[in-house]
Design an enzyme around this catalytic site. Structure first.
Site, PDB file in Angstrom:
ATOM      1  N   LYS A   1       0.901  -1.258  -0.065  1.00 19.31           N
ATOM      2  CA  LYS A   1      -0.157  -0.084   0.004  1.00 19.31           C
ATOM      3  C   LYS A   1       0.977   1.308  -0.067  1.00 19.31           C
ATOM      4  CE  LYS A   1      -4.042   1.930   2.540  1.00 19.31           C
ATOM      5  NZ  LYS A   1      -4.961   1.866   3.695  1.00 19.31           N
TER       6      LYS A   1
ATOM      7  N   SER B   1      -9.753   1.804   2.648  1.00 23.46           N
ATOM      8  CA  SER B   1      -9.011   2.466   1.759  1.00 23.46           C
ATOM      9  C   SER B   1      -7.749   1.768   0.994  1.00 23.46           C
ATOM     10  CB  SER B   1      -8.245   3.684   2.452  1.00 23.46           C
ATOM     11  OG  SER B   1      -7.209   2.806   3.686  1.00 23.46           O
TER      12      SER B   1
ATOM     13  N   SER C   1      -9.978  -0.427   6.926  1.00 23.24           N
ATOM     14  CA  SER C   1      -9.340  -0.217   5.537  1.00 23.24           C
ATOM     15  C   SER C   1      -8.623  -1.292   4.846  1.00 23.24           C
ATOM     16  CB  SER C   1      -8.306   1.217   5.584  1.00 23.24           C
ATOM     17  OG  SER C   1      -9.143   2.020   5.515  1.00 23.24           O
TER      18      SER C   1
END
Lengths: 491, 98
Positions: free
Chosen positions: A82, A157, A181
């Site tokens: 990420k 996210s 997330s």
């Protein structure tokens, strides 16, 4: 070689093929890079591909290691990271214009550990700006699409990390979870995602959003792979004082099937309300029936403050974010607006042009809640509610060993469907926020499909009991007989 | 707890946050903030008297490192991230008058 061949593979299978020389490591890495090149223009899971360095790393591994000895636990396994986790030399944009040109000068602790374990960093994945969002639509670089339906969101996210694993652009990835997330996008993309106990994984090198909540965790195509990555990244770290001085997680601690059958599973009534879409609820109930058929005891429990956790979270997390994001001022790194004549106007214009709308909204909200006269009314109140939420879980874990719930009340929604009404967007995390507020470990795994869209179930455990969660998840995975996803969206 | 956050308050908050907005944006953000905080009213249903706040979750005493300076080897890498440098110094707009 096409990655389709690997759709049911676990890390153990890759290692078997590599040992038996059915594929060389450079060929394996090439196959994944080719897959990314072919499908990512549609999916947009990646913000950066680490092509050359990944191939170089593969060569180094091959030259340095002999197959005669035991391979490092993640030897040669490609992993996506990420874009809020620092990898030396690669961009860390956090999905934000303000960090568009930032390249990290150091590795996060989790990256050091993955590299030591032989993993190959293949790229950085898309995310909601500074992890603020539930659909990856808040990325300054455009949304990630759901591999099961390109008109729908991948969740957020960590949408890029979840979509890339679901579409087999990579076998494993890392995400971060502040209020859901990792778990919500894992659910929306039909993969396994673990939010570890707060403090179980070092956050050194993770860009801060809400420091009392942020955690790094793995996303994988099977519970076993998730377990293997978690084993590598967990454990104390001198660089992160919030990292608990506990020994790292060990796969050897996972209970046997016989022990799992003795677990008592709590079903919190508040998570099975009318707010949950019918198709989601039906699949969760099928999994519960499956556990009962396998002689596990289930009991209804109450978490009475669940209904207040979302509001408390949207006080506490913007407060922390408004403080954490004060560092982006255009001075030391990140975007600087050249037009500013003096320091003040440089701050103003750099931040105003660098941040997106949702980030600004949360900075304003957080600054308001922390401002003189409102601190007691909002931030203090939010922290007190957090105590009540935490106590609920403490009490419930005296009655049962684990909790089983839906991950999200809804199926993956259409792109643009909730962007106009941001509070509706916030509500998609209603079942992942309470455990995050309490610092508890929780896992999301696929439990079936409704209208061809994946549905996730959540297992929440007491602090530092990931072995119970992963044990039950593996037990369920075996009996649900679901193969890892391979959505056929691209010919 | 129901409170209408005024446009003037939002202006002050924006200033404190080092963000600048047009009048229209200010009006939109004011509406957004009012909308979110109207949901916070729900928390007033709870009796929070005597409840201690949880600012963060800790599982015992956090370990402390010795207070020692550590040399950062990659100084040049760090400087490369600065928007504007002059030699080994980071350039910022002038803050003192002659």
């Amino acid at each position: 070689m096409k990655v389709e061949l690997f759709k049911d593979f676990t890390i153990a299978d890759y290692h078997k093929w590599l040992r038996e020389e059915k594929i060389s490591l450079p060929e394996l890495i090439e196959a994944f890079l080719e897959r990314i090149k072919s499908i990512d223009p549609d999916l947009h899971a990646f913000l950066e591909i680490n092509q050359q360095a990944a191939l170089t790393e593969a060569d180094i591994l091959v030259k340095g290691d002999s197959f005669d000895k035991e391979l490092a636990p993640l030897w040669g396994i490609p992993i996506a990271i990420k874009d809020n986790i620092c990898v030396q030399g690669l961009p860390t944009t956090c999905g934000s214009r303000i960090l568009r040109n930032y390249r990290s000068p150091y590795n996060a602790t989790v990256i050091e550990r993955l590299k030591e374990a032989g993993a190959i960093i293949i790229g950085k994945t898309n995310m909601d700006e500074f992890a603020m969002g539930s659909s990856t639509e808040n990325s300054a670089f455009g949304p990630t699409r759901n591999p099961f339906d390109l008109e729908r969101v991948a969740g957020g996210s960590s949408g890029g990390s979840a979509a890339s694993v679901a579409a087999l652009e990579v076998p494993i990835s890392l995400g971060s979870d502040t209020g859901g997330s990792i778990r919500q996008p894992a659910s929306f993309c039909g993969v396994v995602g673990l939010r570890p106990t707060y403090g179980r994984v070092s956050r050194y090198g993770l860009v801060s959003f809400a420091s009392s909540l942020d955690q790094i965790g793995p996303i994988a195509r099977s519970v076993d792979d998730c377990t293997r990555v978690f084993e590598i990244i967990s454990g104390k770290d001198e660089q992160d004082s919030t990292c608990a001085p506990y020994p790292p997680f060990s796969r050897n601690d996972i209970p046997t099937e016989e022990e799992i059958r003795k677990l008592k599973i709590g079903l919190p009534r508040e998570y099975f309300s009318g707010e949950v879409e019918k198709g989601v609820l039906e699949l969760i109930e099928q999994s519960i029936d499956l556990l009962r058929k396998n002689n596990l005891e289930t009991i209804e429990v109450r978490l009475p403050h669940t209904d207040y956790a979302l509001e408390a979270y949207y006080i506490v997390s913007p407060c922390e974010a408004s403080s954490n994001l004060a560092r982006y001022d255009g001075v030391l790194y990140g975007f600087r607006e050249k037009e500013g004549e003096d320091l003040e106007s440089m701050y103003l214009s750099s931040r105003t042009r660098g941040f997106g709308e949702e980030v600004k909204r949360r900075i304003i909200l957080g600054t308001y809640c922390l401002s003189s006269g409102y601190y007691d009314e909002y931030y203090l109140k939010g922290m007190k509610v957090r105590t009540l939420v935490r106590h609920d879980f403490e009490q419930v874990f005296e009655e049962c060993d684990l909790l089983l719930t839906p991950v999200s009340p809804c199926l993956p929604f259409n792109l643009g469907e909730k962007t106009k009404d941001f509070y509706q967007m916030y509500l998609t995390d209603i079942f992942t926020i309470p455990s995050a507020m309490a610092g508890l470990p929780a896992l999301s795994m696929n439990c079936g499909y409704c209208d061809h869209l994946p549905v996730g179930l959540q297992i929440i455990g007491p602090p530092f009991r990931e072995e119970l969660i992963l044990g039950l998840a593996g037990f369920l995975e075996k009996r649900l007989s679901l193969t890892p996803p391979f959505p056929n969206f691209h010919q | 707890m129901e409170r209408k956050v005024s446009l003037a308050e939002i202006k002050t908050i924006a200033k404190l946050s080092k963000l600048s907005f047009s009048e229209q944006e200010l009006a939109n953000f004011s509406e957004d903030v009012n909308s979110v905080i109207s949901h916070f009213e729900k928390l007033n249903r709870l009796d929070l008297q005597g409840v201690s706040p949880t600012s963060h979750i800790s599982w015992g005493q956090p370990p402390l490192n010795p207070d020692e300076a550590v040399v950062w080897e990659n100084r040049d890498w760090v400087l490369e991230q600065a928007p504007e440098v002059c030699g080994r110094l980071i350039v910022v707009p002038k803050i003192v008058e002659k």
